[in-house]
Scaffold this motif. Structure first.
Motif, PDB file in Angstrom:
ATOM      1  N   ASP A 142      16.983  49.504  21.548  1.00 25.07           N
ATOM      2  CA  ASP A 142      16.062  49.869  20.488  1.00 25.07           C
ATOM      3  C   ASP A 142      14.898  50.668  21.056  1.00 25.07           C
ATOM      4  O   ASP A 142      14.297  50.282  22.059  1.00 25.07           O
ATOM      5  CB  ASP A 142      15.540  48.611  19.788  1.00 25.07           C
ATOM      6  CG  ASP A 142      14.598  48.944  18.652  1.00 25.07           C
ATOM      7  OD1 ASP A 142      15.085  49.401  17.606  1.00 25.07           O
ATOM      8  OD2 ASP A 142      13.384  48.761  18.819  1.00 25.07           O
ATOM      9  N   LEU A 143      14.592  51.814  20.422  1.00 22.29           N
ATOM     10  CA  LEU A 143      13.519  52.681  20.904  1.00 22.29           C
ATOM     11  C   LEU A 143      12.188  51.948  20.947  1.00 22.29           C
ATOM     12  O   LEU A 143      11.399  52.118  21.880  1.00 22.29           O
ATOM     13  CB  LEU A 143      13.414  53.918  20.007  1.00 22.29           C
ATOM     14  CG  LEU A 143      12.357  54.954  20.408  1.00 22.29           C
ATOM     15  CD1 LEU A 143      12.676  55.548  21.773  1.00 22.29           C
ATOM     16  CD2 LEU A 143      12.275  56.055  19.350  1.00 22.29           C
ATOM     17  N   GLY A 144      11.943  51.103  19.941  1.00 23.43           N
ATOM     18  CA  GLY A 144      10.693  50.354  19.907  1.00 23.43           C
ATOM     19  C   GLY A 144      10.563  49.401  21.079  1.00 23.43           C
ATOM     20  O   GLY A 144       9.465  49.236  21.635  1.00 23.43           O
ATOM     21  N   ASP A 145      11.673  48.768  21.474  1.00 22.84           N
ATOM     22  CA  ASP A 145      11.641  47.849  22.611  1.00 22.84           C
ATOM     23  C   ASP A 145      11.352  48.593  23.910  1.00 22.84           C
ATOM     24  O   ASP A 145      10.603  48.110  24.773  1.00 22.84           O
ATOM     25  CB  ASP A 145      12.974  47.103  22.728  1.00 22.84           C
ATOM     26  CG  ASP A 145      13.211  46.136  21.577  1.00 22.84           C
ATOM     27  OD1 ASP A 145      12.211  45.763  20.911  1.00 22.84           O
ATOM     28  OD2 ASP A 145      14.368  45.762  21.331  1.00 22.84           O
ATOM     29  N   ALA A 147       9.752  51.468  24.184  1.00 19.88           N
ATOM     30  CA  ALA A 147       8.359  51.911  24.124  1.00 19.88           C
ATOM     31  C   ALA A 147       7.400  50.760  24.424  1.00 19.88           C
ATOM     32  O   ALA A 147       6.402  50.934  25.128  1.00 19.88           O
ATOM     33  CB  ALA A 147       8.058  52.505  22.749  1.00 19.88           C
ATOM     34  N   GLU A 148       7.720  49.585  23.909  1.00 18.64           N
ATOM     35  CA  GLU A 148       6.861  48.417  24.134  1.00 18.64           C
ATOM     36  C   GLU A 148       6.799  48.056  25.614  1.00 18.64           C
ATOM     37  O   GLU A 148       5.754  47.647  26.118  1.00 18.64           O
ATOM     38  CB  GLU A 148       7.387  47.231  23.326  1.00 18.64           C
ATOM     39  CG  GLU A 148       6.505  45.991  23.419  1.00 18.64           C
ATOM     40  CD  GLU A 148       7.007  44.852  22.567  1.00 18.64           C
ATOM     41  OE1 GLU A 148       6.406  43.753  22.609  1.00 18.64           O
ATOM     42  OE2 GLU A 148       8.024  45.045  21.849  1.00 18.64           O
ATOM     43  N   SER A 153       3.544  53.941  22.051  1.00 17.81           N
ATOM     44  CA  SER A 153       4.224  54.055  20.764  1.00 17.81           C
ATOM     45  C   SER A 153       5.567  54.768  20.937  1.00 17.81           C
ATOM     46  O   SER A 153       5.822  55.390  21.975  1.00 17.81           O
ATOM     47  CB  SER A 153       3.353  54.841  19.780  1.00 17.81           C
ATOM     48  OG  SER A 153       3.197  56.184  20.202  1.00 17.81           O
ATOM     49  N   ASP A 154       6.408  54.675  19.903  1.00 15.65           N
ATOM     50  CA  ASP A 154       7.695  55.361  19.942  1.00 15.65           C
ATOM     51  C   ASP A 154       7.505  56.863  20.142  1.00 15.65           C
ATOM     52  O   ASP A 154       8.200  57.493  20.944  1.00 15.65           O
ATOM     53  CB  ASP A 154       8.469  55.122  18.645  1.00 15.65           C
ATOM     54  CG  ASP A 154       8.844  53.666  18.435  1.00 15.65           C
ATOM     55  OD1 ASP A 154       8.383  52.818  19.226  1.00 15.65           O
ATOM     56  OD2 ASP A 154       9.597  53.365  17.483  1.00 15.65           O
TER      57      ASP A 154
END
Length: 245
Positions: A142-145, A147-148, A153-154
């Motif tokens: 997941d892109l959000g994971d 980035a985190e 941010s994404d």
């Protein structure tokens, strides 16, 4: 639901102040099997991230010698070099300018990503490890994971990936011409892809010191490496006692 396909931006029309129409045209098979999903998005607000399929860089040539002013070199061991030639032309316009020809070269994203994944000597002056990010994206993370994990941010993460691809485009292009002659050296990597030694210097030093003390009391022989570390430890301790030594 996330959809990925490869359209061409055919037109951008500003209809009015708060309305812009963007026309995308798909002339390849990247939408194959995705028609039902994309129809469900009709008249809905979506988030679109546009990434180029090719990246460009400029290479300059000296017209008098027909040789490049700068070259991106990939050595047989995979290390890189940006080589710049000395000026050979005379002043052609009285202002110190020489006759230079600029050629725009394009590199496909797939080639750049392949180079980034295979090269063990890349050094990106940015805020991410591009090999780690691209690898995780290819694995479907997941892109959000992702980035985190980089505390951004994404959008910021994708912006860094784009910077990395642009930065390595000329190196990837140069590597593609000599790939059969290049053997990248194997290195140890952490989970994030950074190069590290296989042992911790601190723990190794403490273990050697403890082993040195134990073996000295027992009269056992030390290896040359351990003797060297023992002497280094002793010198460090002496330097702490006498800061001017």
């Amino acid at each position: 639901m996330a959809l990925e396909f490869k359209p061409t931006v055919k037109s951008i029309n500003i209809v009015k102040e708060d309305l812009t129409k963007i026309t995308l045209e798909v002339s390849n098979d990247s939408l194959m099997g995705k028609y039902d999903e994309i129809q469900k998005l009709s008249n809905k607000t979506v988030q679109i991230i546009m990434l180029p399929e090719t990246y460009s860089y400029i290479q300059q040539f000296d017209r008098s010698t027909k040789k490049p002013v700068q070259e991106w070199i990939i050595h047989p061991d995979g290390t890189t070099e940006l080589r710049k030639s000395e000026q050979t032309q005379l002043d052609v316009d009285g202002l110190g300018n020489i006759d230079i020809k600029e050629i725009i070269k394009k590199v496909k994203k797939e080639l750049i990503d392949e180079y980034i994944m295979k090269s063990t000597s890349i050094d990106f002056p940015g805020d991410i490890n591009p090999r780690d990010v691209i690898s995780r994206m290819n694995d479907g993370d997941d892109l959000g994971d992702i980035a985190e994990s980089y505390e951004m941010s994404d959008a910021a993460l994708l912006n860094e990936v784009e910077k990395a691809r642009q930065y390595f485009a000329p190196f990837a292009d140069a590597w593609d011409k000599v790939r059969d002659e290049v053997v990248f050296q194997e290195i140890a990597e952490t989970n994030s892809g950074n190069n590290v030694d296989s042992e911790s210097p601190e723990s190794t030093t403490e273990e050697i010191k403890e082993k040195t003390d134990n073996q000295s009391s027992k009269g056992e022989n030390l290896s040359e490496k351990e003797i060297g570390l023992e002497n280094e430890i002793a010198e460090n301790e002496d330097s702490e006692d006498d800061p001017y030594k």
